[in-house]
Motif scaffolding. Sequence first.
Motif, PDB file in Angstrom:
ATOM      1  N   PRO A   1       0.767  -1.141   0.098  1.00  0.00           N
ATOM      2  CA  PRO A   1       0.021  -0.093  -0.064  1.00  0.00           C
ATOM      3  C   PRO A   1       1.027   1.093   0.092  1.00  0.00           C
ATOM      4  O   PRO A   1       1.894   1.239   0.448  1.00  0.00           O
ATOM      5  N   VAL A   2       0.477   2.386  -0.624  1.00  0.00           N
ATOM      6  CA  VAL A   2       0.948   3.603  -0.693  1.00  0.00           C
ATOM      7  C   VAL A   2       0.362   4.763  -0.187  1.00  0.00           C
ATOM      8  O   VAL A   2       0.787   5.852   0.384  1.00  0.00           O
ATOM      9  N   LYS A   3      -0.785   4.669   0.067  1.00  0.00           N
ATOM     10  CA  LYS A   3      -1.784   5.766   0.243  1.00  0.00           C
ATOM     11  C   LYS A   3      -3.229   5.160   0.978  1.00  0.00           C
ATOM     12  O   LYS A   3      -3.839   3.976   0.410  1.00  0.00           O
ATOM     13  N   ILE A   4      -3.589   5.536   2.189  1.00  0.00           N
ATOM     14  CA  ILE A   4      -5.183   5.171   2.505  1.00  0.00           C
ATOM     15  C   ILE A   4      -5.637   6.431   2.637  1.00  0.00           C
ATOM     16  O   ILE A   4      -5.454   7.610   3.295  1.00  0.00           O
ATOM     17  N   GLU A   5      -7.105   6.624   2.131  1.00  0.00           N
ATOM     18  CA  GLU A   5      -7.549   7.740   2.077  1.00  0.00           C
ATOM     19  C   GLU A   5      -9.250   7.455   2.713  1.00  0.00           C
ATOM     20  O   GLU A   5      -9.725   6.392   2.360  1.00  0.00           O
TER      21      GLU A   5
ATOM     22  N   GLY B   1     -17.349   6.672   9.360  1.00  0.00           N
ATOM     23  CA  GLY B   1     -18.390   5.931  10.009  1.00  0.00           C
ATOM     24  C   GLY B   1     -17.985   4.607  10.867  1.00  0.00           C
ATOM     25  O   GLY B   1     -16.820   4.609  11.016  1.00  0.00           O
ATOM     26  N   THR B   2     -18.810   3.838  11.096  1.00  0.00           N
ATOM     27  CA  THR B   2     -18.779   2.658  12.036  1.00  0.00           C
ATOM     28  C   THR B   2     -19.104   1.609  11.558  1.00  0.00           C
ATOM     29  O   THR B   2     -20.163   0.807  11.909  1.00  0.00           O
ATOM     30  N   PRO B   3     -18.325   0.756  10.349  1.00  0.00           N
ATOM     31  CA  PRO B   3     -17.059   1.160   9.964  1.00  0.00           C
ATOM     32  C   PRO B   3     -17.591   2.507   8.828  1.00  0.00           C
ATOM     33  O   PRO B   3     -18.798   2.350   8.258  1.00  0.00           O
ATOM     34  N   GLY B   4     -16.300   3.180   8.569  1.00  0.00           N
ATOM     35  CA  GLY B   4     -16.593   3.902   7.275  1.00  0.00           C
ATOM     36  C   GLY B   4     -16.087   3.232   5.990  1.00  0.00           C
ATOM     37  O   GLY B   4     -16.083   2.151   5.796  1.00  0.00           O
ATOM     38  N   ARG B   5     -15.689   4.007   5.073  1.00  0.00           N
ATOM     39  CA  ARG B   5     -15.418   3.561   3.954  1.00  0.00           C
ATOM     40  C   ARG B   5     -13.857   4.234   3.523  1.00  0.00           C
ATOM     41  O   ARG B   5     -13.723   5.317   3.627  1.00  0.00           O
TER      42      ARG B   5
ATOM     43  N   TYR C   1     -12.636  -0.541   1.061  1.00  0.00           N
ATOM     44  CA  TYR C   1     -12.784  -1.179   2.091  1.00  0.00           C
ATOM     45  C   TYR C   1     -13.325  -0.523   3.126  1.00  0.00           C
ATOM     46  O   TYR C   1     -13.144   0.605   3.223  1.00  0.00           O
ATOM     47  N   ASN C   2     -14.011  -1.320   4.167  1.00  0.00           N
ATOM     48  CA  ASN C   2     -14.501  -0.616   5.395  1.00  0.00           C
ATOM     49  C   ASN C   2     -13.489  -0.325   6.380  1.00  0.00           C
ATOM     50  O   ASN C   2     -13.569   0.487   7.119  1.00  0.00           O
ATOM     51  N   THR C   3     -12.553  -1.722   6.258  1.00  0.00           N
ATOM     52  CA  THR C   3     -11.574  -1.314   7.527  1.00  0.00           C
ATOM     53  C   THR C   3     -10.235  -1.919   6.962  1.00  0.00           C
ATOM     54  O   THR C   3     -10.367  -2.819   5.941  1.00  0.00           O
TER      55      THR C   3
END
Lengths: 600, 165
Positions: A356-360, A365-369, A387-389
């Motif tokens: 992975p190079v970046k998470i945005e 939310g619980t969970p979010g996106r 992904y949610n998590t």
Amino acid sequence: MPPVENDPGREQIRSRIKELIDSSQVLVFSKSYCPFCVKVKELFKELNVKCNALELDLMENGTYYQDLLHEMTGQKTVPNVFINKKHIGGCDNTLKAHKDGVLQQLLGEGSEVYDYDLIVIGGGSGGLASSKEAAILGQKVMVLDYVAPTPKGTTWGLGGTCVNVGCIPKKLMHQTAMLGTAMQDARKFGWEFSEQVTHNWDTMKTAVNNYIGSLNWGYRVSLRDKNVNYVNSYAEFVEPHKIKATNKRGKEMFYTASKFILATGERPRYLGIPGDKEYCITSDDLFSLAYCPGKTLVIGASYVALECGGFLAGLGLDVTIMVRSILLRGFDQDMANRAGDHMETHGVKFIRKFVPVKIEELEAGTPGRLKVTAKSTESDEIIEGEYNTVLIAVGRDACTGNIGLDKAGVQVNPKNGKIPVNDEEQTNVPHIYAIGDILEGKWELTPVAIQAGKLLARRLFGGSSLKCDYVNVPTTVFTPMEYGSCGYAEEKAVEIYGQENLEVYHSLFWPLEFTVAGRDNNRCYAKIICNKLDNERVIGFHYLGPNAGEVTQGFGAAMKCGITKDQLENTIGIHPTCAEIFTTMEVTKNSGGDITQSGC
Amino acid sequence: MASRLLMRRVCSLSVRDFCRRPVTVSSSSSYSSSLTSSPAVQAFVTRSLLRPLFHTRSVSFNVQDQEDFTDRVVNSELPVLVDFHAQWCGPCKILGPRLEKAIAKQKGRVNMAKVDIDEHTDLAIEYGVSAVPTVIAMRGGDVIDQFVGIKDEDQLDSFAKRVSE
């Protein structure tokens, strides 16, 4: 000569005596002809301790000295011995103190008197085991434990990783997943129940964490019962024998000890890419996550990654595992790949050779996106996924960077933060020891830390000489198909003994329980590696199948006793079980013989 | 432990005595004048309003901290049942309401304090709690009785009655 009450020299002599007492490590008021004085002086000579002896019979005002000493110590006779300002007494007292070890203690510690005999930093498996053992052996012991919250704010109680965010919740959640499989099997065995089967994350999480709460409390109580002083503060060295303890309100306290044990453990490593700490979780957060994680990306191929990915998939979640290179580094690769293949056939997706190079964050939310951008390790290819998590499980870092080890002079491997120790768990600083996951080149396993801690305490305070044996340690990875091992991985055995000197016996097997359920035929696998140069002694044991921990434990004991292939063969199996396969293995890898099981 | 408990009782007694004097004043003079007379008095009045001991509607209260425990349990004029419980303890959730019911039947002759052992670990450790639920009965700062585990309503009634006598 009778004492003269109003002699102006008297006070002068008194202060001279005080000065001598204060400035000498060992001070003996003696008489040159006295055989007891000679005896005491010889003792110190033997101990190689510099002894300041005042021969009162050779001094002009010696009688005044003796008279004042009587007044000051209540002792009229010589020798009159002081060690580090402390009045010991005459010849008998000194010899007795030597015999009881009190003398050595007084001498050894210089003028320092420490608050504790032992301070243990870290209240995990190793820290608790060593501190309790030391207290049982009559030492004054303190344990400091402090859990720094994760970036997500997760924190927990006493007991360390295994109890709170490791072995215990992991295995309970693995069990949750296995119950799901059992329910599917159950229909094949005639159980009838409504089609709709759902899993409630919150119920599981609460139940698991309630159990952990009771364990935390149990540890706290056992520290009280063993008279170990527990402090919920963050400890760091300020001097070689002194630590600063800071509690969560920021209040600082200082404690000193004669000896220290470092048992701070490890915490999950982050990736160091944009968004990792902000949006991702680690195993530190997962087990008490307030919501079901939903569609999950697991980053890493450590056993933590495979275990977590495995049970999440077993709960029915959509799980993807992103692997940079190989699965379960350090483990037998043949076994690791079989465990991975089994996961893949049961719905876990693998993205291989990507990082992975970046998470945005797309939506909170619980969970979010979350949007994950990853790059190939072999080309410039970039992929994106939603992904949610996102669970990071790429390894763990030793918690040795911020505990003032530089102030104590303890050497740390700058590459990984691990602490090198000798075979007695001693660091380069003689009075500081280390156990558990922070050790360089040792197992990161709770029972190993417990054993090392207990034995260390017994050596330090109980006159024992038994050292922790780090060879033939059995362990199990709780992947959906469990993998148990003891001894060498095949590639490691080849490296050490050479291919030609090894015989590898192996077999696939089909657990009886799976037959009626009609699943996973020729998935379970057993393998032993034997040393041909040593009577075909078993040097590697590998088992992929149900109840791997239960199976491996017993064979671990056998390997401790040096079991050979011949002895395994002469062992009667228990029928029908999975473990019995090890008593009947005939096919060697070299022979290339068929190991698939067919028919009845 | 005994000496520590005694110490605490002695310490807090002196605090209480100090606080009491202005109350006597307030009863003989006007309320407002006593309020303005000194910050110490004001503090006490505010505190006693916040923590009514004798006119409570609920039969139980949650212990806030060590000082609160000394105030309302150790130094209580009435006997107090202390329910050491934990969030993670199933039986505690059954025992708590049962115990409150038993206390209510004693019509103010005995109070009930609830101590969460994870929030107030030191208290639980000091009072020798090993398992939850543990209920100790205190009178005049002394532990006069205790039990561990769950009990039925009749047993709790007789326990509360015994303590209140």
